[in-house]
Design an enzyme around this catalytic site. Sequence first.
Site, short mmCIF file in Angstrom:
data_model
loop_
_atom_site.label_atom_id
_atom_site.label_comp_id
_atom_site.label_asym_id
_atom_site.label_seq_id
_atom_site.Cartn_x
_atom_site.Cartn_y
_atom_site.Cartn_z
N CYS A 131 7.38 -6.62 7.29
CA CYS A 131 6.76 -5.66 6.38
C CYS A 131 6.76 -4.28 7.01
O CYS A 131 6.45 -4.15 8.21
CB CYS A 131 5.32 -6.10 6.08
N HIS A 175 5.68 -11.26 -2.40
CA HIS A 175 5.34 -10.41 -1.26
C HIS A 175 4.85 -9.05 -1.74
O HIS A 175 3.79 -8.56 -1.30
CB HIS A 175 6.58 -10.24 -0.37
N GLU A 176 5.60 -8.42 -2.65
CA GLU A 176 5.25 -7.07 -3.10
C GLU A 176 4.01 -7.09 -3.98
O GLU A 176 3.15 -6.21 -3.87
CB GLU A 176 6.43 -6.42 -3.83
N HIS A 179 0.77 -7.11 -2.07
CA HIS A 179 0.33 -5.83 -1.53
C HIS A 179 -0.69 -5.19 -2.46
O HIS A 179 -1.66 -4.56 -2.01
CB HIS A 179 1.52 -4.87 -1.36
#
Length: 204
Positions: A131, A175-176, A179
Amino acid sequence: MKLDLEKDLLQSEKPTNKWLTKDTNKEVIRSVSPDVTDVDNLTDEELNTMAKLIDFVRYSQDDSLNNNEEDLLRPAVGLAAPQVGVNKNMFFARFEWDKENPEDFEEIAAINPKIISRSSQMIVINDGEGCLSVDEDRDGLVPRSYKIVVTYYDFLKKKQIKETLRGYKAIVFQHETEHNHGMLYYDHINKKDPHHTEKDWLYL
């Protein structure tokens, strides 16, 4: 056609590592990002944020431009708004499937992304995940759903999308999206055994 990024930047600045917010900034990185209120009429801040996400990822993947040794960008597949210091529910991802063929890529410019269902089948990347907001990468496997059904408004296509993603694209989307929920990939790593595996997991 391959983008001429020096001419096609969506905002006025060259992408730089100075844009990035690190996980030490918990106020931003660990906060939940609210949805964009009106996807058809983005505020100036929202427009500039999406432009930065797109420009950074595209630029970082272009070896001919990303060659400043003093400010070399780690090639990014995706970047979410909190990573450039803005708590808005949006991210951009660019998948280059064939480096030798500039036409062979896919892009997702997601506003208000949501995962509406997940498979019980799990998948991990053998080498783990990384990341841009984490300077010291954490060693370990990150189990994620192999298949997800998602919705989002695509900034580039100017339309609402609902689609099923599998494998690598599903991993990146998870994953995104996380965030924007204040989560990081290493939250999923088994604390007692970072390389813990299950027999029915799939591997990339």
